[in-house]
Design a protein around this motif. Structure first.
Motif, PDB file in Angstrom:
ATOM      1  N   SER A  54       0.850  -1.192   0.000  1.00 10.62           N
ATOM      2  CA  SER A  54       0.000   0.000   0.000  1.00 10.62           C
ATOM      3  C   SER A  54       0.884   1.240   0.000  1.00 10.62           C
ATOM      4  O   SER A  54       1.979   1.232   0.572  1.00 10.62           O
ATOM      5  CB  SER A  54      -0.922   0.039   1.228  1.00 10.62           C
ATOM      6  N   THR A  55       0.412   2.311  -0.628  1.00 15.60           N
ATOM      7  CA  THR A  55       1.115   3.586  -0.616  1.00 15.60           C
ATOM      8  C   THR A  55       0.685   4.383   0.603  1.00 15.60           C
ATOM      9  O   THR A  55      -0.512   4.561   0.857  1.00 15.60           O
ATOM     10  CB  THR A  55       0.817   4.378  -1.899  1.00 15.60           C
ATOM     11  N   VAL A  56       1.670   4.878   1.350  1.00 14.89           N
ATOM     12  CA  VAL A  56       1.388   5.686   2.538  1.00 14.89           C
ATOM     13  C   VAL A  56       1.319   7.157   2.181  1.00 14.89           C
ATOM     14  O   VAL A  56       0.333   7.842   2.468  1.00 14.89           O
ATOM     15  CB  VAL A  56       2.459   5.447   3.627  1.00 14.89           C
TER      16      VAL A  56
ATOM     17  N   ASN B  32       0.623   0.505  18.962  1.00 12.66           N
ATOM     18  CA  ASN B  32      -0.044   0.270  20.235  1.00 12.66           C
ATOM     19  C   ASN B  32      -1.444  -0.263  19.986  1.00 12.66           C
ATOM     20  O   ASN B  32      -1.899  -0.343  18.843  1.00 12.66           O
ATOM     21  CB  ASN B  32      -0.046   1.509  21.132  1.00 12.66           C
ATOM     22  N   GLY B  33      -2.114  -0.634  21.053  1.00 12.60           N
ATOM     23  CA  GLY B  33      -3.377  -1.343  20.936  1.00 12.60           C
ATOM     24  C   GLY B  33      -3.163  -2.819  21.198  1.00 12.60           C
ATOM     25  O   GLY B  33      -2.056  -3.268  21.536  1.00 12.60           O
ATOM     26  N   SER B  34      -4.209  -3.613  21.060  1.00  7.85           N
ATOM     27  CA  SER B  34      -4.114  -5.035  21.376  1.00  7.85           C
ATOM     28  C   SER B  34      -4.823  -5.869  20.328  1.00  7.85           C
ATOM     29  O   SER B  34      -5.670  -5.378  19.575  1.00  7.85           O
ATOM     30  CB  SER B  34      -4.726  -5.314  22.755  1.00  7.85           C
ATOM     31  N   GLY B  35      -4.454  -7.156  20.286  1.00  4.66           N
ATOM     32  CA  GLY B  35      -5.113  -8.088  19.387  1.00  4.66           C
ATOM     33  C   GLY B  35      -5.022  -7.656  17.941  1.00  4.66           C
ATOM     34  O   GLY B  35      -3.955  -7.344  17.426  1.00  4.66           O
ATOM     35  N   LEU B  36      -6.193  -7.616  17.275  1.00  2.62           N
ATOM     36  CA  LEU B  36      -6.264  -7.195  15.885  1.00  2.62           C
ATOM     37  C   LEU B  36      -6.821  -5.786  15.760  1.00  2.62           C
ATOM     38  O   LEU B  36      -7.268  -5.382  14.684  1.00  2.62           O
ATOM     39  CB  LEU B  36      -7.146  -8.180  15.092  1.00  2.62           C
ATOM     40  N   ALA B  37      -6.769  -5.035  16.867  1.00  2.83           N
ATOM     41  CA  ALA B  37      -7.271  -3.652  16.861  1.00  2.83           C
ATOM     42  C   ALA B  37      -6.132  -2.684  17.182  1.00  2.83           C
ATOM     43  O   ALA B  37      -6.273  -1.766  17.984  1.00  2.83           O
ATOM     44  CB  ALA B  37      -8.409  -3.490  17.865  1.00  2.83           C
ATOM     45  N   GLN B  38      -4.990  -2.910  16.551  1.00  3.92           N
ATOM     46  CA  GLN B  38      -3.822  -2.074  16.804  1.00  3.92           C
ATOM     47  C   GLN B  38      -3.818  -0.850  15.890  1.00  3.92           C
ATOM     48  O   GLN B  38      -4.492  -0.801  14.860  1.00  3.92           O
ATOM     49  CB  GLN B  38      -2.549  -2.882  16.616  1.00  3.92           C
TER      50      GLN B  38
ATOM     51  N   ASP C 195      -5.029   2.166  10.668  1.00  2.29           N
ATOM     52  CA  ASP C 195      -5.815   1.216  11.460  1.00  2.29           C
ATOM     53  C   ASP C 195      -6.082  -0.085  10.720  1.00  2.29           C
ATOM     54  O   ASP C 195      -6.910  -0.896  11.149  1.00  2.29           O
ATOM     55  CB  ASP C 195      -7.146   1.853  11.871  1.00  2.29           C
ATOM     56  N   GLY C 196      -5.397  -0.288   9.619  1.00  2.00           N
ATOM     57  CA  GLY C 196      -5.604  -1.467   8.803  1.00  2.00           C
ATOM     58  C   GLY C 196      -6.483  -1.212   7.606  1.00  2.00           C
ATOM     59  O   GLY C 196      -6.584  -2.051   6.706  1.00  2.00           O
ATOM     60  N   LYS C 197      -7.126  -0.016   7.610  1.00  2.00           N
ATOM     61  CA  LYS C 197      -8.034   0.319   6.514  1.00  2.00           C
ATOM     62  C   LYS C 197      -7.677   1.638   5.845  1.00  2.00           C
ATOM     63  O   LYS C 197      -7.720   1.759   4.624  1.00  2.00           O
ATOM     64  CB  LYS C 197      -9.480   0.366   7.018  1.00  2.00           C
TER      65      LYS C 197
END
Length: 791
Positions: free
Chosen positions: A469-471, A494-500, A520-522
């Protein structure tokens, strides 16, 4: 960069040149050439008041401009700017260059009342594409003209200083009175020096030694009456000192033709004159030849010049051509520092020229493979032997030859070629000039730049392939900027699990601000952290706000449940800054971490050319380098590797100690830093020099981040000198070895080194560790592609 403050004093060493020594620069990315600072000035001395007024020469009309000059004036009165611009217009029509020529011009009181003006080039360059003679050093403007491009856009091509208290003609009428000096004439003269009519010699008045450390084409055309070139005399030496105070002539064919077929005579008084000797035409011979008198050392009151003159222009044209070879004196001595460097099925033979290389006029070097009897010859180091067997030991002999004979042979230590690591391509369209890695939502993630497009990208391993992906840097849409991403990158999560949340810090080539993207992954969200303030936040100011400084050099971040911290160098002031954003807040809080004082454990060194940061669950650690002193060549001569740590986000909570400090056995320490979190704490690594190699590194050092440190050290002779970029996972240290990639296993009782890649990259190779499907890989840009390596 919106503003600059330069601190003075023995410890405040904010020098762009240090950055060029310790950091990859734009110029390094363009070509594999060498850069040296310009330290010798050419002067115009105030001549006598003749009591007569020279007839004003007619104004010369120029229809075609062959180059573009840009002048940065400092403290200049308006009338003086007009005279300067008139001189600029004349040289623009006589000096051809496709690259713009920038001049930094200062108006102020001279240290000597007799000096009307002085000038020097910005830098000197050797070995660039287009250089007529690869062994000589060319001044900035001439080097750029020959290369067809600006070799260093950050450095002016010329620096000129004018004595503000001289008795100038301020009327802009081109007609100085008998006791007034013509400023336009001084500018024409000084720009000649800045463009290359200048010797780089120096002279010790007490001992009579002469020195030329970086011989230029000007020095190569300057000859003794017996035909020996000034550039070929031993340096430093009494012989060179005598030459600087004896008759010297110009041997360039165009200069001779313009001088009626005779070699022009240079100005070499028996008592050496700094800023005048050698760098001018002889005063007695050329003082009354009209325009061809322009490069004599003195300007008389009432004297006027309105063109460079045919002789100066012819000599300047000689500088664009390769000087003829000199006269060989004696037989070459043995080569120095010979080494056979390990490569994959190859050996790289390196050596330094003999001590008498200048006088001997070496015509070739020959290297013999003592196992196969194969011989290869070249005019320079290195010489590469291919087709060797990995695992088999080889030694080589090296001799130097000239027209008088051949030196004794020097035999290298045995070396054994070694296979490189296997390579897997991740992104074939990105060269990964900068690269780093982390784990995000349980998956390996790589962030990297592409220097051709200026784009910052990420690649995430989805279990089967790398999803790219392009930032930022993709043309200015959706919050992205148009200018190229050019800085190192730091990542933290930071964050936990799959919500980092992924935090990315970087900078660009335009405003040189510190930029920040979250993911956030999206989607990505962007903002500027610092560098876009209305003015520079002075290091003495206790109230810390956004600054207008250049903050593009280095950065490192830490993300915890309590918030985000980022640390970065203020290039305008040589200090380490920090910004924090606590959880639940939207504003950054700014601080000055180090580099501002010698109290509270802090340092007044020039800090954070390189830095890394980590959080061990309790403390935030920032590891960074510091330059304490520099030499007359503006090279770092002492330094530290420092640690700043704290348990809270308070700017008052920092404590400091040194992991390493320069000493008699280690003149310089730092050069780059890397850290990693291990089961036993945090491990740091850096580079050090020895007295024989300073200011360049020759060893790798590492230690747990603790006070006192427990240091380990390893050499890298058979793989070539170590250099940035460093990257450690706590046990394995990736580093640049002779501009390639090597890995040192520091966890072994006897550390071992493995060759990773074989192709040299003069710009350096950044790397990062990543684990994919339980296999550890080294990620780096190689042959213009983001690649993974493993044994």
């Amino acid at each position: 960069m919106r503003g600059q403050i330069r601190r003075s004093g023995p410890f405040f060493l904010v020098l762009g040149l240090i950055a060029s020594l310790l950091l990859p620069t734009q110029s390094a990315a363009l070509s594999n050439f060498k850069v040296a600072p310009s330290t010798v000035w050419g002067y115009t001395y105030a001549g006598k008041a003749t009591g007569t007024t020279q007839t004003r020469p007619p104004k010369v009309a120029y229809l075609e401009q062959k180059s573009k000059f840009v002048v940065n004036f400092k403290n200049f009165p308006e009338w003086a700017k007009k005279d300067f611009q008139a001189a600029v217009d004349i040289w623009a029509a006589n000096f051809s260059s496709d690259a713009p020529i920038t001049i930094d011009a200062s108006w102020g009181r001279s240290a000597s009342i007799g000096v009307l003006g002085s000038a020097r080039p910005g830098n000197y360059y050797s070995g660039f594409d287009g250089a007529p003679d690869q062994s000589l050093w060319y001044p900035s403007a001439l080097a750029n003209a020959l290369a067809g491009k600006d070799l260093d856009p950050q450095t002016p091509e010329m620096v000129i200083q004018v004595n503000s208290v001289a008795n100038w003609n301020t009327r802009n009428d081109g007609a100085p009175r008998a006791n007034e000096y013509d400023l336009q004439s001084v500018f024409l003269h000084e720009m000649g020096h800045g463009l290359g009519f200048l010797s780089t010699d120096s002279y010790d008045q007490f001992f009579g030694y002469g020195t030329i450390e970086q011989p230029t084409p000007y020095n190569a055309y300057a000859q003794l009456p017996d035909g020996r070139r000034l550039s070929d005399l031993p340096s430093p030496s009494i012989e060179l000192g005598k030459a600087l105070t004896s008759t010297l002539v110009w041997a360039g064919p165009l200069g001779m033709a313009a001088n009626g077929g005779q070699k022009p005579i240079l100005y070499t008084p028996a008592r050496y004159e700094e800023g005048s000797s050698v760098s001018h035409l002889d005063e007695a011979t050329y003082s009354n030849l009209g325009a061809n008198s322009i490069m004599t050392p003195n300007l008389d009151a009432g004297e006027i010049f309105r063109e460079p003159g045919s002789l100066l222009l012819a000599m300047m044209e000689d500088l664009r051509r390769k000087p003829p070879v000199g006269i060989a004196v004696g037989v070459p001595q043995v080569v120095r520092n010979a080494a056979a460097i390990i490569a994959d099925s190859s050996a790289i033979i390196t050596f330094d020229p003999p001590a008498n290389a200048r006088t001997a006029q070496i015509t070739s070097y020959s290297v013999r493979n003592l196992k196969t009897d194969q011989v290869k010859s070249s005019t320079e180091s290195p010489i590469i032997f291919t087709g060797l067997k990995n695992g088999t030991s080889y030694s080589f002999s090296i001799v130097a030859s000239n027209t008088n004979g051949t030196s004794d042979a020097v035999i290298t230590a045995p070396m054994t070629p070694q296979v490189g690591w296997k390579r897997f391509i991740i992104d074939e369209k990105a060269d990964a000039k900068h690269v780093t890695s982390t784990l995000f939502n349980g998956k390996p993630l790589i962030a990297y730049t592409d220097s051709k497009s200026g784009i910052l990208k990420i690649a995430i391993w989805d279990g089967k392939a790398w999803k790219k992906s392009t930032v930022d840097g993709a043309g200015g849409t959706a919050g992205r900027i148009k200018t190229a991403i050019t800085s190192p990158i730091s990542l933290c999560v930071n964050g936990s699990g799959l919500a980092q949340t992924l935090h990315i810090f970087y900078s660009e080539s335009g405003d040189r601000d510190l930029r920040y993207a979250t993911y956030d992954g999206k989607k990505f969200v962007y903002e500027i952290v610092d560098g876009n303030g209305v003015q520079v936040n002075d290091y003495k100011d206790p109230v810390r706000v956004r600054t207008g400084s250049d903050v593009s050099i280095s950065n490192a971040c830490v993300a915890t449940s309590g918030g985000i911290q980022v640390f970065y160098r203020d290039e305008s002031q040589g200090i380490l800054l920090g910004a924090t954003k606590a959880k639940g807040t939207s504003k950054w809080v700014y601080e000055l971490v180090d580099g501002d004082r010698k109290t509270d454990g802090r340092s007044t060194g020039d800090v954070a050319f390189h830095l890394k940061a980590l959080f061990d669950g309790k403390k935030t650690y920032v590891v960074y380098d510091s330059v304490l002193t520099i030499s007359q060549k503006k090279q770092p001569t002492s330094g530290e590797v420092r640690v700043a740590s704290r348990t809270t986000l308070s700017s008052d909570a920092w404590s400091y100690f040194n992991l390493d400090t320069s000493g008699s056995a280690t003149p310089m320490t730092g050069f780059d830093v890397s850290i990693a979190k291990t089961l036993n704490g945090i491990q740091a690594t850096w580079l050090i020099s020895s007295p024989a190699t300073a200011p360049n590194p020759n060893r790798i050092r590492w230690s747990p981040v603790q006070n006192p440190p427990a240091q380990g050290v390893a050499t890298s002779e058979l793989y070539g000198a170590p250099g940035k970029y460093l990257n450690t996972d706590g046990s394995f240290i990736a580093y640049n070895c002779f501009q390639r990639l090597c890995v040192l296993d520091s966890a072994r009782a006897i550390p071992t080194i493995k060759l990773v890649s074989t192709e040299q990259n003069p710009d350096g190779v950044a790397s990062a560790w990543v684990i994919v499907d339980r296999v550890k890989y080294l990620v780096a840009g190689y042959k213009g592609q983001l690649s993974m390596f493993r044994p």
